[in-house]
Every structure is written in C-alpha cells, then in structure tokens.
Design a protein around this motif. Structure first.
Motif, mmCIF file in Angstrom:
data_model
loop_
_atom_site.group_PDB
_atom_site.id
_atom_site.type_symbol
_atom_site.label_atom_id
_atom_site.label_comp_id
_atom_site.label_asym_id
_atom_site.label_seq_id
_atom_site.Cartn_x
_atom_site.Cartn_y
_atom_site.Cartn_z
ATOM 1 N N THR A 243 -1.151 56.265 67.840
ATOM 2 C CA THR A 243 -1.048 57.730 67.843
ATOM 3 C C THR A 243 -0.618 58.298 69.189
ATOM 4 O O THR A 243 -0.148 59.442 69.249
ATOM 5 C CB THR A 243 -2.398 58.367 67.468
ATOM 6 O OG1 THR A 243 -3.359 58.095 68.508
ATOM 7 C CG2 THR A 243 -2.910 57.808 66.135
ATOM 8 N N GLY A 244 -0.812 57.523 70.249
ATOM 9 C CA GLY A 244 -0.519 58.053 71.574
ATOM 10 C C GLY A 244 -1.623 58.935 72.113
ATOM 11 O O GLY A 244 -1.508 59.484 73.219
ATOM 12 N N HIS A 245 -2.711 59.077 71.353
ATOM 13 C CA HIS A 245 -3.861 59.892 71.774
ATOM 14 C C HIS A 245 -5.099 59.006 71.885
ATOM 15 O O HIS A 245 -5.155 57.915 71.319
ATOM 16 C CB HIS A 245 -4.126 61.009 70.769
ATOM 17 C CG HIS A 245 -2.958 61.926 70.561
ATOM 18 N ND1 HIS A 245 -2.555 62.861 71.487
ATOM 19 C CD2 HIS A 245 -2.080 62.031 69.522
ATOM 20 C CE1 HIS A 245 -1.501 63.519 71.047
ATOM 21 N NE2 HIS A 245 -1.179 63.031 69.857
ATOM 22 N N LYS A 246 -6.090 59.521 72.604
ATOM 23 C CA LYS A 246 -7.345 58.796 72.750
ATOM 24 C C LYS A 246 -8.467 59.524 72.034
ATOM 25 O O LYS A 246 -8.478 60.762 71.951
ATOM 26 C CB LYS A 246 -7.716 58.646 74.233
ATOM 27 C CG LYS A 246 -6.825 57.691 75.001
ATOM 28 C CD LYS A 246 -7.341 57.488 76.419
ATOM 29 C CE LYS A 246 -6.475 56.483 77.176
ATOM 30 N NZ LYS A 246 -6.996 56.228 78.548
ATOM 31 N N LEU A 247 -9.409 58.734 71.513
ATOM 32 C CA LEU A 247 -10.629 59.334 70.987
ATOM 33 C C LEU A 247 -11.359 60.026 72.131
ATOM 34 O O LEU A 247 -11.213 59.644 73.298
ATOM 35 C CB LEU A 247 -11.536 58.258 70.377
ATOM 36 C CG LEU A 247 -10.953 57.445 69.217
ATOM 37 C CD1 LEU A 247 -11.935 56.352 68.809
ATOM 38 C CD2 LEU A 247 -10.636 58.345 68.033
ATOM 39 N N LYS B 188 -5.606 63.006 58.063
ATOM 40 C CA LYS B 188 -6.070 63.910 57.007
ATOM 41 C C LYS B 188 -6.679 65.195 57.566
ATOM 42 O O LYS B 188 -7.171 66.029 56.816
ATOM 43 C CB LYS B 188 -7.102 63.198 56.120
ATOM 44 C CG LYS B 188 -6.503 62.114 55.224
ATOM 45 C CD LYS B 188 -7.585 61.460 54.374
ATOM 46 C CE LYS B 188 -6.994 60.425 53.424
ATOM 47 N NZ LYS B 188 -6.186 61.050 52.351
ATOM 48 N N GLY B 189 -6.676 65.320 58.892
ATOM 49 C CA GLY B 189 -7.078 66.608 59.454
ATOM 50 C C GLY B 189 -8.268 66.620 60.386
ATOM 51 O O GLY B 189 -8.627 67.689 60.907
ATOM 52 N N VAL B 190 -8.912 65.477 60.631
ATOM 53 C CA VAL B 190 -10.051 65.456 61.562
ATOM 54 C C VAL B 190 -9.511 65.313 62.983
ATOM 55 O O VAL B 190 -8.869 64.305 63.297
ATOM 56 C CB VAL B 190 -11.012 64.286 61.253
ATOM 57 C CG1 VAL B 190 -12.143 64.253 62.282
ATOM 58 C CG2 VAL B 190 -11.577 64.422 59.850
ATOM 59 N N PRO B 191 -9.739 66.283 63.853
ATOM 60 C CA PRO B 191 -9.239 66.167 65.226
ATOM 61 C C PRO B 191 -9.913 65.009 65.956
ATOM 62 O O PRO B 191 -11.118 64.804 65.814
ATOM 63 C CB PRO B 191 -9.641 67.512 65.865
ATOM 64 C CG PRO B 191 -9.950 68.420 64.719
ATOM 65 C CD PRO B 191 -10.471 67.542 63.624
ATOM 66 N N GLN B 192 -9.154 64.239 66.730
ATOM 67 C CA GLN B 192 -9.761 63.111 67.449
ATOM 68 C C GLN B 192 -10.764 63.590 68.494
ATOM 69 O O GLN B 192 -11.651 62.849 68.914
ATOM 70 C CB GLN B 192 -8.700 62.232 68.106
ATOM 71 C CG GLN B 192 -8.101 62.783 69.383
ATOM 72 C CD GLN B 192 -6.773 63.471 69.124
ATOM 73 O OE1 GLN B 192 -6.376 63.661 67.977
ATOM 74 N NE2 GLN B 192 -6.084 63.838 70.197
#
Length: 411
Positions: free
Chosen positions: A254-258, A224-228
């Motif tokens: 997602t393939g991304h990390k917090l 919804k738009g919050v960058p990790q």
C-alpha cells in the motif's frame, strides 16, 4: 543507523568470524550439549511444569544451539482456513470466523470500522488456565473500554442504589473508571496460537509467510474503508513477530504504514533462514511499542520497537512468574490492566539503562506510561517496577524525579 542495518552488520561480522569462535562448546558446556533436548522432547506442558529458572535455561540452550548450527528452517505455515478468528461484539457475544473470511463477517457487524479497530494475534495455544486467563483478561478489558459510555450511564442511574461498581478483577478501581474518557471500537482476536499445537510447530513457524497472510487481510480491511490510522495490531509472543511481518506486508503493498503495532513479549526465534532478517522491529508501523517480560527466557532480549519497556529489568521472568509460560503472558496481563478504564497510567516508567540505574534515580529522559496510553513520540529503553500479583501496576515510579535533556527537576 537503523536497527536493520545494525543487525545486518552483526550478520556480516558473524560470517567473518573464525570457525573456532563459532564452536558450540564456546557457548555451552559439553554436558549441556549432550543433554540438550530435541524439539520433539519439548512441550508447552513440560515448560509450564518446570521452575522458571530451569525452563528458561532449557530455552536458552535450544536457542544458542539453533543459532550456531543454523539447522532449523521455518517450515510451518498454518492454512488461513485453519486459523480461528473471533470478532468480539459490544455485548460480549462472539462471531466465529477464520482468517480467510473474517473481514467479510466483520463488516456485517453494525458500525464496524467507524472507530478504533484492535486486532490481537495470539502466540500461544490456550491449553492451560494461565494462558486462557491472560487472554480472557485482555478481552474483558477491551469490552470495558469500548462499552464504558453505557457503563457510566448505567452507574449514574443506579448511583443512589449502590456506590460500588461490580468489579470482575482486582485490577479495576471502583471510582476511576466512572470518570474515564469514553472510547468506542472493535476487537478482533486472530487465534494463531490455536494452530501451534506442539512446541515443534511453534519453533518452526514461518513468521514471514504467516505474517504475509495476515497482512493481506489488513489490506482487505483498508480497501473496504477502514483507515489504517485507526488499526492497532497487537502480537503476543511469536505472534508479535508475525504482527511485524504483517505490517511489512501491508506497507509493501500500500505504501502506507499501520498506525501502531504492540509486541507483548516477542519471542526468541529458533528457526531462521540464513542471512535473512526477520522479526518485529521499529519501522513495521508508524509506532512500535514493546513489553519484555521474559527477555532471558522465551522472550528476546533485543530491542524490537521505537520504545521497549522492561518491567523489573531484563530477566527470565517478572515477579510472580513461576514458569516461562507464565512469564510470557505477564506482558499480556500488564497490557490488559492498562486497557481497563481508569488504569491507563498504572505503569509509569523512566528511561534507564538498567533497573539498578532506575532504582538509584539516575534515569534519563521523561517519564512514560507503559501500555495502552503510551506516548507515540517515545524512543529508547524504559524501566519500571511491577507488583507480583494483580493489580500489577505500581502507579508511582521509584524514581521521584524527571531528568529531561540532561536537566533534572524536582516534581
């Protein structure tokens, strides 16, 4: 070698050990085995009523027996509709929600997700004043952090009327917060501890499944738009392991990390699936920092992060802790103190292999600050001393020198 590979090697070694080496009597005496309580015999109230040493010894016995027999399997997964969530507004008001609908309610708040987003996972039921106070301090600290600009403006307007800031805690300092850097953000409390109404539920919590539920809400936030990059996930006690599982779930989808996960005295895990690694560890986010305050009690002595802080060294509880529950929430209190504007560097630490080494000024590596202002490039174990009462931070470490890459320098 990564932490997970090291743990896997330990599991293989354990599997290869002879049966005689794994006998419970090699870990505990016959009397201790006979008198070991069952999960139904333990309650948070009972642990809180016990002296620190006695409570820590009881938890240690239960942990060793659980690891030897492998009889406890994670079986409790709270429903997402039963996990309370509090969205803390800038004026201190709360918006109540549940895990299955808090994202929608959060985005209904003005300017949500445009600045830092802090999500706290509780790991203990707020059934005692000690636990309630720790969480209250954390909430109040973030309210001050995110409302500092307005407070500074108000203080300037009233400077001629009064030179003192109305403190709500001895952890605050009257002058320093007025010059602190202003930061905006949102605070969300996922009260997982509210569902852990019995010690049995706590012990049998399915960390992986519960973390997966939380992880999916984080995916929804970022979709919804919050960058990790602006999400900071904080876990208390067993909630730290749930936070790690949530980070793993997020990355897997997602393939991304917090950007960051903070563990506040990650707990011992009594219930585990055989040959299945679980729990907070480095790699669950881009940066994982951990504060251990009861590593020989309810907390785990194992390294869980990129950097692990041990106030007063590995122990059953830090100074001033009267029981194992208070020892756990001391990590929450320390972190809360560091969040307060002007107190971000209240907890200086030095890389060391033990508290004795720290005191003897034989620490190695650069000085670091435990808490909100930790450097993201840190790695290893750090020691520091803390006060028994608030304010807990000593500000200046016992070590008067920095030894960096083997070179010692006077400061």
């Amino acid at each position: 070698m990564s932490l997970r590979l090291c743990l896997l090697a330990c599991l293989v070694a354990a599997a290869c050990a002879s049966k005689s080496e794994l006998k419970p009597t090699n870990w505990l005496s016959a009397n201790e085995l006979e008198t070991a309580p069952s999960l139904n015999d333990i309650s948070f109230e009972r642990l809180e009523s016990m002296p620190l040493q006695k409570g820590a010894h009881m938890v240690e016995r239960m942990y060793h027996i659980a690891q030897i027999n492998n009889e406890l399997t994670p079986s409790f997964v709270p429903s997402a509709s039963n996990i309370p969530v509090r969205i803390i507004k800038a004026n201190g008001d709360r918006v109540d929600a549940k895990l299955n609908n808090y994202v929608e309610k959060a985005f209904a708040q003005p300017r949500f997700g445009q600045d830092e987003v802090t999500i706290v996972l509780t790991g203990l039921p707020q059934t005692s004043p000690t636990i309630k106070k720790a969480m209250y301090k954390l909430e109040q600290a973030y309210l001050q952090r995110y409302n500092l600009q307005e407070q500074q403006k108000h203080a300037l307007q009233n400077q001629q009327k009064s030179t003192e800031y109305e403190s709500t805690s001895s952890e605050e300092t009257a002058d320093e917060w007025k010059n602190a850097q202003t930061i905006a953000g949102d605070l969300i409390i996922i009260d997982l501890g509210d569902t852990l109404t019995t010690f049995q539920r706590y012990a049998l919590l399915d960390v992986s499944a519960t973390g997966a539920m939380v992880g999916h809400t984080l995916i929804e936030l970022t979709n919804k738009g919050v960058p990790q990059e602006i999400i900071h996930l904080i876990g208390q006690g067993i909630g730290a392991h749930v936070a790690g599982a949530a980070g793993q779930e997020y990355t897997g989808h997602t393939g991304h990390k917090l950007r960051r996960i903070t563990g506040l005295d990650p707990s011992k895990l009594l219930a585990k699936r055989r040959d299945y690694l679980v729990g907070l560890s480095r790699g669950d986010a881009e940066f994982v920092d951990v504060i251990h305050t009861s590593s020989l009690g309810m907390g785990t002595p194992m390294r869980c992060g990129d950097v692990d802080f041990y106030p007063n060294g590995p122990s059953q509880g830090t100074p001033g802790s009267e029981n194992v529950i208070e020892a756990v929430v001391r990590a929450t209190r320390y972190f809360a103190e560091s969040v307060r504007p002007g107190c971000e560097r209240n907890f200086p630490a030095v890389a060391a292999k033990s508290l004795k080494q720290y005191k003897q000024n034989d620490g190695f590596g650069k000085r670091a600050y435990m808490g909100i202002d930790v450097d993201y490039d840190l790695q290893g174990d750090y020691m520091l001393e803390v006060n028994a009462k608030s304010p807990f931070g000593k500000r200046a470490p016992a070590q008067k020198q920095i030894s960096y890459h083997g070179q010692r320098h006077e400061i």
